[in-house]
Design a protein around this motif. Structure first.
Motif, PDB file in Angstrom:
ATOM      1  N   VAL A   1     132.237  91.423  78.734  1.00 50.65           N
ATOM      2  CA  VAL A   1     131.347  90.541  79.486  1.00 50.65           C
ATOM      3  C   VAL A   1     132.216  89.693  80.401  1.00 50.65           C
ATOM      4  CG1 VAL A   1     129.686  88.643  79.394  1.00 50.65           C
ATOM      5  CG2 VAL A   1     129.573  90.490  77.693  1.00 50.65           C
ATOM      6  N   VAL A   2     131.885  89.680  81.688  1.00 50.93           N
ATOM      7  CA  VAL A   2     132.612  88.886  82.667  1.00 50.93           C
ATOM      8  C   VAL A   2     131.684  87.767  83.120  1.00 50.93           C
ATOM      9  CG1 VAL A   2     133.851  88.891  84.861  1.00 50.93           C
ATOM     10  CG2 VAL A   2     133.872  90.937  83.411  1.00 50.93           C
TER      11      VAL A   2
ATOM     12  N   ASP B   1     140.975  94.961  82.571  1.00 47.33           N
ATOM     13  CA  ASP B   1     140.090  94.514  81.497  1.00 47.33           C
ATOM     14  C   ASP B   1     139.090  95.593  81.102  1.00 47.33           C
ATOM     15  OD1 ASP B   1     141.202  91.938  81.289  1.00 47.33           O
ATOM     16  OD2 ASP B   1     139.968  91.217  82.960  1.00 47.33           O
ATOM     17  N   LEU B   2     138.830  96.528  82.017  1.00 48.88           N
ATOM     18  CA  LEU B   2     137.863  97.590  81.749  1.00 48.88           C
ATOM     19  C   LEU B   2     138.433  98.713  80.893  1.00 48.88           C
ATOM     20  CD1 LEU B   2     136.456  97.746  85.364  1.00 48.88           C
ATOM     21  CD2 LEU B   2     135.136  97.031  83.372  1.00 48.88           C
TER      22      LEU B   2
ATOM     23  N   VAL C   1     131.206  99.615  77.533  1.00 46.17           N
ATOM     24  CA  VAL C   1     130.201  99.059  78.436  1.00 46.17           C
ATOM     25  C   VAL C   1     130.721  97.746  79.003  1.00 46.17           C
ATOM     26  CG1 VAL C   1     129.004  97.874  76.553  1.00 46.17           C
ATOM     27  CG2 VAL C   1     127.755  98.364  78.656  1.00 46.17           C
ATOM     28  N   ALA C   2     130.346  97.472  80.265  1.00 46.21           N
ATOM     29  CA  ALA C   2     130.727  96.216  80.915  1.00 46.21           C
ATOM     30  C   ALA C   2     129.493  95.547  81.480  1.00 46.21           C
ATOM     31  CB  ALA C   2     131.732  96.471  82.035  1.00 46.21           C
ATOM     32  N   VAL C   3     129.432  94.230  81.323  1.00 39.85           N
ATOM     33  CA  VAL C   3     128.349  93.435  81.890  1.00 39.85           C
ATOM     34  C   VAL C   3     128.981  92.307  82.692  1.00 39.85           C
ATOM     35  CG1 VAL C   3     126.336  91.984  81.435  1.00 39.85           C
ATOM     36  CG2 VAL C   3     126.800  93.954  79.960  1.00 39.85           C
ATOM     37  N   ALA C   4     128.631  92.210  83.964  1.00 41.53           N
ATOM     38  CA  ALA C   4     129.113  91.128  84.821  1.00 41.53           C
ATOM     39  C   ALA C   4     128.001  90.115  85.008  1.00 41.53           C
ATOM     40  CB  ALA C   4     129.586  91.675  86.166  1.00 41.53           C
TER      41      ALA C   4
ATOM     42  N   ALA D   1     133.854 106.051  84.793  1.00 44.67           N
ATOM     43  CA  ALA D   1     132.631 106.700  84.294  1.00 44.67           C
ATOM     44  C   ALA D   1     132.091 105.981  83.058  1.00 44.67           C
ATOM     45  CB  ALA D   1     132.875 108.174  84.003  1.00 44.67           C
ATOM     46  N   MET D   2     132.073 104.646  83.103  1.00 43.28           N
ATOM     47  CA  MET D   2     131.578 103.864  81.982  1.00 43.28           C
ATOM     48  C   MET D   2     130.313 103.118  82.369  1.00 43.28           C
ATOM     49  SD  MET D   2     134.366 100.729  81.938  1.00 43.28           S
ATOM     50  CE  MET D   2     133.495  99.722  80.743  1.00 43.28           C
TER      51      MET D   2
END
Length: 264
Positions: free
Chosen positions: A59-60, A111-112, A117-120, A139-140
């Motif tokens: 989470v960013v 950081d990725l 999964v990433a949430v900004a 490809a995430m």
């Protein structure tokens, strides 16, 4: 990016894309012409439920929206890393107690690495674009809050009660309508349905061990769920023992049918 990121204030909200506003997506058009979302409503979405337990999530953004996303990921067992120069007290407390890892600095592409999964959840366009583009290269899964063109998945409104989870999506067309639907669905399909799901789950191992085919198991459970008397109404009236009696009667009936079929 550093200069833009430095302008980020702790409680700034993610920026929405719409015509006439400064562009917030990867097209970098200067002033938004809505071209990035023009076909959004005609794009079919593949609805899925993700198993996040033990998976690394990023989470960013450390504001109230970031808090909401962190708590949602923790609820599903995700291993959360937060990247933000500052964070609201609740996030800082999660870090102190060890529930999340807080990297107290600006976002870096690295950081990725290794994340699922990433949430900004920032209000800084260049940061959001960097998160999205880095996630796409890997490809995430990536969601940038309130910026649909910077998402390869969207987060629906969720009604949760026990094991029951109902997702509501308007494909980004109207979050306000999704919230209304969430309230109405929570009222209509709440605790009795969740309790019935738990009761039915107790019969799953028996069904798998006893009923040989998917169609047999389907008929067994649908006969209970759609039967008379209505099991939901029985649960709602506090008569769960009668629901269990219905299940036991159905077990005997279906087991007898399977035995008869095997003899023939």
């Amino acid at each position: 990016m550093g200069r833009r990121a430095a302008a980020f204030t702790l409680f700034s909200m993610p920026a929405q894309a719409y015509a006439g506003k400064e562009c917030v997506c990867q097209l970098r058009k200067g002033i938004c012409d809505s071209s990035c979302v023009r076909d959004m409503l005609s794009t079919p979405l593949y609805i899925a439920c993700l198993r996040l337990s033990g998976r690394r999530c990023l989470v960013v953004g450390g504001g109230e929206v970031g808090l909401e996303k962190v708590e949602g990921l923790l609820l599903c067992g995700g291993e959360v890393t937060l990247v933000a120069p500052q964070a609201v007290p609740e996030l800082a407390e999660y870090a102190r107690e060890g529930s999340i890892l807080w990297e107290q600095r600006e976002f870096l592409d690295a950081d990725l690495d290794g994340k699922f999964v990433a949430v900004a959840a920032t209000g800084v366009t260049e940061v959001n674009i960097s998160v999205y583009e880095g996630a796409e290269r890997r490809a995430m899964l990536c969601n940038v809050v309130d910026v649909p063109p910077l998402c390869n998945f969207i987060l629906p409104a969720i009604v949760r009660s026990g094991p029951l989870a109902i997702a509501i999506s308007t494909a980004g067309a109207s979050p306000a309508l999704a919230k209304r639907l969430k309230r109405e669905i929570a009222d209509a399909y709440g605790e009795p349905y969740a309790r019935l799901a738990v009761i039915l789950n107790d019969a799953r191992s028996w069904a798998k061990a006893t009923l040989p085919t998917y169609q047999d198991r389907k008929a067994f459970f649908e006969g209970i769920v759609n039967g008379d008397p209505d099991p939901v109404e029985l649960v709602r009236d506090g008569r769960e023992d009668q629901v269990r009696a219905l299940i036991e009667a159905a077990k005997e009936s279906h087991a007898a049918a399977v035995t008869a079929t095997r003899r023939n």
